[in-house]
Write a protein that holds these residues in place. Structure first.
Motif, mmCIF file in Angstrom:
data_model
loop_
_atom_site.group_PDB
_atom_site.id
_atom_site.type_symbol
_atom_site.label_atom_id
_atom_site.label_comp_id
_atom_site.label_asym_id
_atom_site.label_seq_id
_atom_site.Cartn_x
_atom_site.Cartn_y
_atom_site.Cartn_z
ATOM 1 N N MET A 1 0.839 -1.180 0.000
ATOM 2 C CA MET A 1 0.000 0.000 0.000
ATOM 3 C C MET A 1 0.883 1.242 0.000
ATOM 4 O O MET A 1 1.916 1.270 0.663
ATOM 5 C CB MET A 1 -0.912 0.000 1.229
ATOM 6 C CG MET A 1 -1.734 1.274 1.339
ATOM 7 S SD MET A 1 -2.935 1.289 2.681
ATOM 8 C CE MET A 1 -4.194 0.262 1.967
ATOM 9 N N ASP A 2 0.451 2.250 -0.698
ATOM 10 C CA ASP A 2 1.145 3.532 -0.730
ATOM 11 C C ASP A 2 1.021 4.198 0.644
ATOM 12 O O ASP A 2 -0.076 4.268 1.211
ATOM 13 C CB ASP A 2 0.537 4.426 -1.811
ATOM 14 C CG ASP A 2 1.224 5.763 -1.878
ATOM 15 O OD1 ASP A 2 2.294 5.850 -2.483
ATOM 16 O OD2 ASP A 2 0.670 6.735 -1.307
ATOM 17 N N ILE A 3 2.127 4.686 1.187
ATOM 18 C CA ILE A 3 2.149 5.241 2.539
ATOM 19 C C ILE A 3 1.278 6.493 2.650
ATOM 20 O O ILE A 3 0.538 6.667 3.619
ATOM 21 C CB ILE A 3 3.604 5.552 2.979
ATOM 22 C CG1 ILE A 3 4.465 4.283 2.930
ATOM 23 C CG2 ILE A 3 3.636 6.178 4.373
ATOM 24 C CD1 ILE A 3 3.979 3.141 3.792
ATOM 25 N N ALA A 6 -2.296 5.569 2.715
ATOM 26 C CA ALA A 6 -2.631 5.044 4.036
ATOM 27 C C ALA A 6 -2.896 6.187 5.014
ATOM 28 O O ALA A 6 -3.867 6.161 5.784
ATOM 29 C CB ALA A 6 -1.499 4.157 4.558
ATOM 30 N N THR A 39 -9.173 -3.452 4.164
ATOM 31 C CA THR A 39 -8.296 -2.624 4.994
ATOM 32 C C THR A 39 -8.985 -2.276 6.305
ATOM 33 O O THR A 39 -10.150 -1.873 6.310
ATOM 34 C CB THR A 39 -7.909 -1.322 4.254
ATOM 35 O OG1 THR A 39 -7.263 -1.652 3.029
ATOM 36 C CG2 THR A 39 -6.988 -0.459 5.098
ATOM 37 N N ILE A 114 0.711 -0.570 8.798
ATOM 38 C CA ILE A 114 1.383 0.728 8.799
ATOM 39 C C ILE A 114 0.906 1.491 10.024
ATOM 40 O O ILE A 114 -0.301 1.682 10.210
ATOM 41 C CB ILE A 114 1.072 1.539 7.529
ATOM 42 C CG1 ILE A 114 1.556 0.805 6.281
ATOM 43 C CG2 ILE A 114 1.698 2.931 7.612
ATOM 44 C CD1 ILE A 114 1.113 1.438 4.974
ATOM 45 N N ARG A 187 9.960 12.153 -0.288
ATOM 46 C CA ARG A 187 9.773 11.171 -1.366
ATOM 47 C C ARG A 187 11.075 10.835 -2.089
ATOM 48 O O ARG A 187 11.206 9.762 -2.643
ATOM 49 C CB ARG A 187 8.752 11.678 -2.388
ATOM 50 C CG ARG A 187 7.334 11.342 -2.003
ATOM 51 C CD ARG A 187 6.444 11.406 -3.216
ATOM 52 N NE ARG A 187 5.065 11.144 -2.899
ATOM 53 C CZ ARG A 187 4.525 9.943 -2.875
ATOM 54 N NH1 ARG A 187 5.250 8.891 -3.110
ATOM 55 N NH2 ARG A 187 3.253 9.790 -2.610
ATOM 56 N N PRO A 193 10.757 4.002 2.640
ATOM 57 C CA PRO A 193 9.881 3.288 1.712
ATOM 58 C C PRO A 193 8.567 4.035 1.508
ATOM 59 O O PRO A 193 7.963 4.512 2.469
ATOM 60 C CB PRO A 193 9.640 1.940 2.405
ATOM 61 C CG PRO A 193 10.697 1.811 3.426
ATOM 62 C CD PRO A 193 11.074 3.196 3.822
ATOM 63 N N GLN A 194 8.135 4.111 0.278
ATOM 64 C CA GLN A 194 6.891 4.776 -0.045
ATOM 65 C C GLN A 194 5.722 3.797 -0.098
ATOM 66 O O GLN A 194 4.568 4.216 -0.233
ATOM 67 C CB GLN A 194 7.023 5.515 -1.381
ATOM 68 C CG GLN A 194 8.089 6.592 -1.360
ATOM 69 C CD GLN A 194 7.798 7.666 -0.316
ATOM 70 O OE1 GLN A 194 6.713 8.204 -0.243
ATOM 71 N NE2 GLN A 194 8.799 7.972 0.503
ATOM 72 N N ARG A 195 6.040 2.505 -0.001
ATOM 73 C CA ARG A 195 5.005 1.463 0.017
ATOM 74 C C ARG A 195 5.345 0.445 1.102
ATOM 75 O O ARG A 195 6.504 0.258 1.446
ATOM 76 C CB ARG A 195 4.931 0.743 -1.338
ATOM 77 C CG ARG A 195 4.533 1.617 -2.502
ATOM 78 C CD ARG A 195 4.241 0.794 -3.753
ATOM 79 N NE ARG A 195 3.093 -0.081 -3.595
ATOM 80 C CZ ARG A 195 1.819 0.315 -3.682
ATOM 81 N NH1 ARG A 195 1.548 1.557 -3.930
ATOM 82 N NH2 ARG A 195 0.849 -0.555 -3.539
ATOM 83 N N TRP A 196 4.299 -0.194 1.611
ATOM 84 C CA TRP A 196 4.487 -1.281 2.568
ATOM 85 C C TRP A 196 3.504 -2.383 2.250
ATOM 86 O O TRP A 196 2.346 -2.097 2.041
ATOM 87 C CB TRP A 196 4.311 -0.798 3.999
ATOM 88 C CG TRP A 196 4.633 -1.867 4.996
ATOM 89 C CD1 TRP A 196 3.736 -2.633 5.709
ATOM 90 C CD2 TRP A 196 5.943 -2.306 5.383
ATOM 91 N NE1 TRP A 196 4.409 -3.503 6.503
ATOM 92 C CE2 TRP A 196 5.776 -3.338 6.322
ATOM 93 C CE3 TRP A 196 7.240 -1.937 5.011
ATOM 94 C CZ2 TRP A 196 6.841 -3.997 6.929
ATOM 95 C CZ3 TRP A 196 8.295 -2.593 5.599
ATOM 96 C CH2 TRP A 196 8.095 -3.609 6.539
ATOM 97 N N VAL A 198 7.494 -3.521 1.313
ATOM 98 C CA VAL A 198 8.385 -3.051 0.241
ATOM 99 C C VAL A 198 8.656 -4.183 -0.732
ATOM 100 O O VAL A 198 8.571 -5.340 -0.420
ATOM 101 C CB VAL A 198 9.703 -2.496 0.807
ATOM 102 C CG1 VAL A 198 9.439 -1.179 1.493
ATOM 103 C CG2 VAL A 198 10.385 -3.473 1.730
#
Length: 198
Positions: A1-3, A6, A39, A114, A187, A193-196, A198
């Motif tokens: 997922m994009d941080i 989120a 989610t 997250i 960024r 990390p921008q996603r989790w 990763v």
């Protein structure tokens, strides 16, 4: 997922503008939202009673895992866990008190999690099962991330990324919007990390 996505979900949970909510939970002072995509969103403190009931209830208590946790945060997590377990979430997001709960629920269920602005929840350095599923995004200028104080009493569950503002920013930078802002500014930082996952 994009941080950042989120973070936006948590922001909408506080504003009561979350879309695609299939189940809502509000029991014993704990709130959570289960979205149609699987989610689970857990907002933080939103009532005065959250402080004596959860946040300031800092004695240690043994959980089902045999490990010792922050009593108030474990209580909150147990309430949310009861709601979440039957729904089988695919992802968990939390902020503040919700992040404390998310760390415990996410590691217990082994679900990608997250946590924004998370306080410390677990006693002892030994890892808990499922800990590798959890990531914490913390601001160096947010005092809640260091609570409860003291290095030996409690720690965060999972991987932790500390973020510092580019300029000195005096104030209480705990709101999820302040986290969204600093993540957007970072960024270009390859270590963040921008996603989790990763």
């Amino acid at each position: 997922m994009d941080i950042i996505a989120a973070g936006e979900l948590v922001r909408h949970a506080y504003a009561n503008t979350l879309l695609n909510v299939s189940h809502r939970f509000d029991v014993g002072g704990a709130q959570a939202f289960f979205l149609t995509d699987g989610t689970l969103v857990i907002p933080g403190s939103n009532e005065i009673s959250d402080y004596p009931e959860f946040n300031l209830n800092i004695s240690k208590i043994k959980g089902d895992s045999g490990r010792f946790y922050h009593r108030g945060f474990l209580r909150h997590a147990q309430l949310v866990f009861t709601f979440a377990k039957g729904l089988q979430p695919k992802f968990i997001i939390g902020h503040s008190l919700g992040a404390a709960s998310a760390q415990i629920v996410g590691s217990s269920l082994g679900i990608p999690t997250i946590a924004f602005a998370s306080p410390k929840v677990l006693s002892g350095s030994k890892k808990v099962r499922g800990e590798h599923h959890v990531v914490n995004y913390q601001r160096m200028d947010d005092p809640i991330c260091f609570m409860p104080p003291g290095k030996k009493m409690f720690r965060h569950i999972g991987k932790t990324f500390w973020m510092a503002p580019n300029t000195l920013d005096i104030g209480f930078n705990h709101k999820v919007l302040e986290y969204i802002k600093i993540i957007k500014a970072a960024r270009t930082n390859p270590k963040l990390p921008q996603r989790w996952p990763v």
